[in-house]
Motif scaffolding. Structure first.
Motif, PDB file in Angstrom:
ATOM      1  N   TYR A 112       9.353   8.864  -7.095  1.00  0.00           N
ATOM      2  CA  TYR A 112       9.028   8.725  -5.684  1.00  0.00           C
ATOM      3  C   TYR A 112       9.195   7.259  -5.307  1.00  0.00           C
ATOM      4  O   TYR A 112       9.333   6.394  -6.181  1.00  0.00           O
ATOM      5  CB  TYR A 112       7.600   9.216  -5.378  1.00  0.00           C
ATOM      6  CG  TYR A 112       6.497   8.400  -6.008  1.00  0.00           C
ATOM      7  CD1 TYR A 112       6.027   8.706  -7.279  1.00  0.00           C
ATOM      8  CD2 TYR A 112       5.922   7.310  -5.344  1.00  0.00           C
ATOM      9  CE1 TYR A 112       5.024   7.954  -7.874  1.00  0.00           C
ATOM     10  CE2 TYR A 112       4.905   6.560  -5.932  1.00  0.00           C
ATOM     11  CZ  TYR A 112       4.471   6.892  -7.197  1.00  0.00           C
ATOM     12  OH  TYR A 112       3.483   6.150  -7.791  1.00  0.00           O
ATOM     13  N   SER A 113       9.194   7.032  -4.025  1.00  0.00           N
ATOM     14  CA  SER A 113       9.319   5.666  -3.529  1.00  0.00           C
ATOM     15  C   SER A 113       7.930   5.212  -3.074  1.00  0.00           C
ATOM     16  O   SER A 113       7.286   5.901  -2.277  1.00  0.00           O
ATOM     17  CB  SER A 113      10.320   5.669  -2.365  1.00  0.00           C
ATOM     18  OG  SER A 113      10.380   4.410  -1.804  1.00  0.00           O
ATOM     19  N   ILE A 114       7.484   4.053  -3.573  1.00  0.00           N
ATOM     20  CA  ILE A 114       6.099   3.638  -3.256  1.00  0.00           C
ATOM     21  C   ILE A 114       5.915   3.331  -1.766  1.00  0.00           C
ATOM     22  O   ILE A 114       4.799   3.252  -1.285  1.00  0.00           O
ATOM     23  CB  ILE A 114       5.654   2.411  -4.093  1.00  0.00           C
ATOM     24  CG1 ILE A 114       6.512   1.186  -3.767  1.00  0.00           C
ATOM     25  CG2 ILE A 114       5.648   2.714  -5.576  1.00  0.00           C
ATOM     26  CD1 ILE A 114       5.711  -0.056  -3.600  1.00  0.00           C
ATOM     27  N   ARG A 117       5.176   7.851   1.507  1.00  0.00           N
ATOM     28  CA  ARG A 117       4.127   8.795   1.088  1.00  0.00           C
ATOM     29  C   ARG A 117       4.684  10.215   0.897  1.00  0.00           C
ATOM     30  O   ARG A 117       4.280  10.949   0.001  1.00  0.00           O
ATOM     31  CB  ARG A 117       3.030   8.802   2.167  1.00  0.00           C
ATOM     32  CG  ARG A 117       1.812   9.609   1.820  1.00  0.00           C
ATOM     33  CD  ARG A 117       0.816   8.792   1.018  1.00  0.00           C
ATOM     34  NE  ARG A 117      -0.073   9.640   0.258  1.00  0.00           N
ATOM     35  CZ  ARG A 117      -0.864   9.199  -0.713  1.00  0.00           C
ATOM     36  NH1 ARG A 117      -0.886   7.932  -1.046  1.00  0.00           N
ATOM     37  NH2 ARG A 117      -1.642  10.021  -1.367  1.00  0.00           N
ATOM     38  N   THR A 118       5.609  10.588   1.775  1.00  0.00           N
ATOM     39  CA  THR A 118       6.159  11.947   1.694  1.00  0.00           C
ATOM     40  C   THR A 118       6.877  12.165   0.364  1.00  0.00           C
ATOM     41  O   THR A 118       6.785  13.235  -0.235  1.00  0.00           O
ATOM     42  CB  THR A 118       7.148  12.184   2.859  1.00  0.00           C
ATOM     43  OG1 THR A 118       6.495  11.770   4.061  1.00  0.00           O
ATOM     44  CG2 THR A 118       7.550  13.633   2.976  1.00  0.00           C
ATOM     45  N   SER A 119       7.578  11.126  -0.098  1.00  0.00           N
ATOM     46  CA  SER A 119       8.292  11.268  -1.373  1.00  0.00           C
ATOM     47  C   SER A 119       7.296  11.435  -2.514  1.00  0.00           C
ATOM     48  O   SER A 119       7.571  12.131  -3.493  1.00  0.00           O
ATOM     49  CB  SER A 119       9.213  10.077  -1.627  1.00  0.00           C
ATOM     50  OG  SER A 119       8.472   8.923  -1.978  1.00  0.00           O
ATOM     51  N   TYR A 155       5.411  -2.814   2.154  1.00  0.00           N
ATOM     52  CA  TYR A 155       5.471  -1.543   2.899  1.00  0.00           C
ATOM     53  C   TYR A 155       4.845  -0.395   2.099  1.00  0.00           C
ATOM     54  O   TYR A 155       5.059   0.769   2.400  1.00  0.00           O
ATOM     55  CB  TYR A 155       6.916  -1.190   3.240  1.00  0.00           C
ATOM     56  CG  TYR A 155       7.615  -2.264   4.037  1.00  0.00           C
ATOM     57  CD1 TYR A 155       7.240  -2.538   5.354  1.00  0.00           C
ATOM     58  CD2 TYR A 155       8.614  -3.039   3.456  1.00  0.00           C
ATOM     59  CE1 TYR A 155       7.862  -3.549   6.080  1.00  0.00           C
ATOM     60  CE2 TYR A 155       9.242  -4.046   4.171  1.00  0.00           C
ATOM     61  CZ  TYR A 155       8.855  -4.291   5.485  1.00  0.00           C
ATOM     62  OH  TYR A 155       9.466  -5.292   6.184  1.00  0.00           O
ATOM     63  N   ARG A 156       4.110  -0.748   1.069  1.00  0.00           N
ATOM     64  CA  ARG A 156       3.565   0.256   0.160  1.00  0.00           C
ATOM     65  C   ARG A 156       2.722   1.283   0.910  1.00  0.00           C
ATOM     66  O   ARG A 156       1.848   0.926   1.686  1.00  0.00           O
ATOM     67  CB  ARG A 156       2.728  -0.431  -0.915  1.00  0.00           C
ATOM     68  CG  ARG A 156       2.244   0.506  -2.016  1.00  0.00           C
ATOM     69  CD  ARG A 156       1.280  -0.212  -2.959  1.00  0.00           C
ATOM     70  NE  ARG A 156       1.911  -0.895  -4.068  1.00  0.00           N
ATOM     71  CZ  ARG A 156       2.214  -0.323  -5.229  1.00  0.00           C
ATOM     72  NH1 ARG A 156       1.958   0.954  -5.411  1.00  0.00           N
ATOM     73  NH2 ARG A 156       2.763  -1.029  -6.202  1.00  0.00           N
ATOM     74  N   ASP A 162      -3.161   5.967  -6.848  1.00  0.00           N
ATOM     75  CA  ASP A 162      -2.703   7.329  -6.499  1.00  0.00           C
ATOM     76  C   ASP A 162      -1.702   7.842  -7.535  1.00  0.00           C
ATOM     77  O   ASP A 162      -1.733   9.005  -7.934  1.00  0.00           O
ATOM     78  CB  ASP A 162      -2.026   7.334  -5.123  1.00  0.00           C
ATOM     79  CG  ASP A 162      -3.036   7.229  -3.991  1.00  0.00           C
ATOM     80  OD1 ASP A 162      -4.235   7.423  -4.263  1.00  0.00           O
ATOM     81  OD2 ASP A 162      -2.616   6.947  -2.851  1.00  0.00           O
ATOM     82  N   GLY A 163      -0.798   6.938  -7.937  1.00  0.00           N
ATOM     83  CA  GLY A 163       0.189   7.316  -8.950  1.00  0.00           C
ATOM     84  C   GLY A 163      -0.470   7.671 -10.264  1.00  0.00           C
ATOM     85  O   GLY A 163      -0.148   8.695 -10.887  1.00  0.00           O
ATOM     86  N   VAL A 164      -1.428   6.832 -10.672  1.00  0.00           N
ATOM     87  CA  VAL A 164      -2.155   7.083 -11.927  1.00  0.00           C
ATOM     88  C   VAL A 164      -2.881   8.424 -11.856  1.00  0.00           C
ATOM     89  O   VAL A 164      -2.835   9.234 -12.795  1.00  0.00           O
ATOM     90  CB  VAL A 164      -3.159   5.939 -12.209  1.00  0.00           C
ATOM     91  CG1 VAL A 164      -4.091   6.303 -13.348  1.00  0.00           C
ATOM     92  CG2 VAL A 164      -2.410   4.648 -12.516  1.00  0.00           C
ATOM     93  N   ALA A 165      -3.530   8.682 -10.722  1.00  0.00           N
ATOM     94  CA  ALA A 165      -4.308   9.927 -10.574  1.00  0.00           C
ATOM     95  C   ALA A 165      -3.385  11.140 -10.680  1.00  0.00           C
ATOM     96  O   ALA A 165      -3.712  12.131 -11.352  1.00  0.00           O
ATOM     97  CB  ALA A 165      -5.050   9.922  -9.239  1.00  0.00           C
TER      98      ALA A 165
END
Ligand SMILES: Nc1nc2c(ncn2[C@@H]2O[C@H](COP(=O)(O)OP(=O)(O)OP(=O)(O)O)[C@@H](O)[C@H]2O)c(=O)[nH]1
Length: 266
Positions: A112-114, A117-119, A155-156, A162-165
């Motif tokens: 995904y792209s950080i 959010r949709t990705s 632009y994160r 969130d990624g870790v979770a």
């Protein structure tokens, strides 16, 4: 499940995942000499850019989003040679017709792209699909969740937490990288996928049992390890392109890359 963090070769890499315990004696008869990696994720997340970065150390900015390509390159990971095949998928709307890569893959990288959010949300479907499939495999196909475009930090939209979770939820490894920054971070992710495939293969081998007097060992009656080789699906309209990287451009051992269908590399 326990977590694990890695001092990855790059400061931008972060890894969480399954604990690796090995308290049985195993004898790998054959290390896998071939490793098929499938790259999944929403459109525009950087799958092609990451793939090409790994293969050529270069960043591409032009691409055809409709091409689904498979590339191969010879790598040496932990002093062991491996033929790596990378399928850069081009799903338009989430995981569809997954059969083409599920049975082929030894490992999955879900991108995904950080800054999108949709990705990130799209990863859930991919992770559900591949982890469900992988759980039934012997050896399991390792899965990596990969946040790309960390150069777009300001632009994160997806925090590292969130990624870790998400990675913890699906018991997979997690990294953050940028396809347009340093090569080593990207290479590390692919090499970790290969290492995980080797670990899973070793784990799936029948154990040796140590006899009571500890003077002899005997093999149980399991069939010998068959390395995780899988047939490459025939690409529909593959055009064979061979790229040889120049030693002048790279200190790395010049690999021969076979690209099935090409795109512009800068
Ligand atoms: N800033 C930045 N841009 C990136 C990065 N990786 C890819 N891009 C850009 O993001 C866009 C999409 O990259 P691709 O590699 O084509 O993404 P993809 O996931 O293969 O997209 P599809 O082919 O549509 O599925 C391109 O304009 C790339 O130049 C990155 O790490 N940082």
């Amino acid at each position: 499940m326990r977590n694990r963090t890695s001092s990855a070769s790059s400061r931008m890499s972060l890894m969480f995942g399954k604990a690796r315990t090995c308290n049985i004696v195993t004898v790998p008869e054959h290390e896998p000499s071939e490793c098929n990696i499938v790259i999944l994720g929403a459109m525009g997340s950087g799958k092609s850019a990451l793939t090409v970065k790994f293969l050529t150390k270069r960043f591409i900015s032009e691409y055809d989003p409709n091409l689904e390509d498979t590339y191969s390159t010879e790598e040496v990971v932990d002093q062991q040679p491996v033929l790596v095949k990378v399928m850069d998928t081009a799903d338009q709307d989430g995981p569809v017709n997954c059969e083409r890569y599920l049975s082929w893959a030894n490992a999955f990288i879900v991108v995904y792209s950080i800054d999108n959010r949709t990705s990130f949300e799209a990863c859930q479907q991919y992770l559900e699909t591949v982890t469900l499939y992988s759980k039934g495999l012997q050896p399991e196909a390792p899965v990596i969740l990969l946040g790309n475009k960390v150069d777009m930090e300001r632009y994160r939209q997806v925090s590292k937490a969130d990624g870790v979770a998400m990675a913890l939820r699906f018991s997979c490894l997690f990294f953050e990288v940028s396809a347009c920054l340093d090569f080593l971070s990207v290479q590390h992710v692919f090499h970790e996928a290969i290492r995980e495939v080797r670990r899973e293969t070793e784990r799936s081998i029948r154990p040796l049992f140590i006899s009571e007097d500890k003077s002899a060992i005997s093999l149980s009656s399991a069939p010998p390890l068959t390395a995780c080789y899988k047939e490459l699906p025939t690409p529909a309209t593959a055009k064979l392109v061979t790229v040889k990287s120049s030693r002048a451009q790279s200190k790395r051992r010049a690999p021969t890359l076979t690209l099935l269908k090409g795109f512009k590399i800068f």
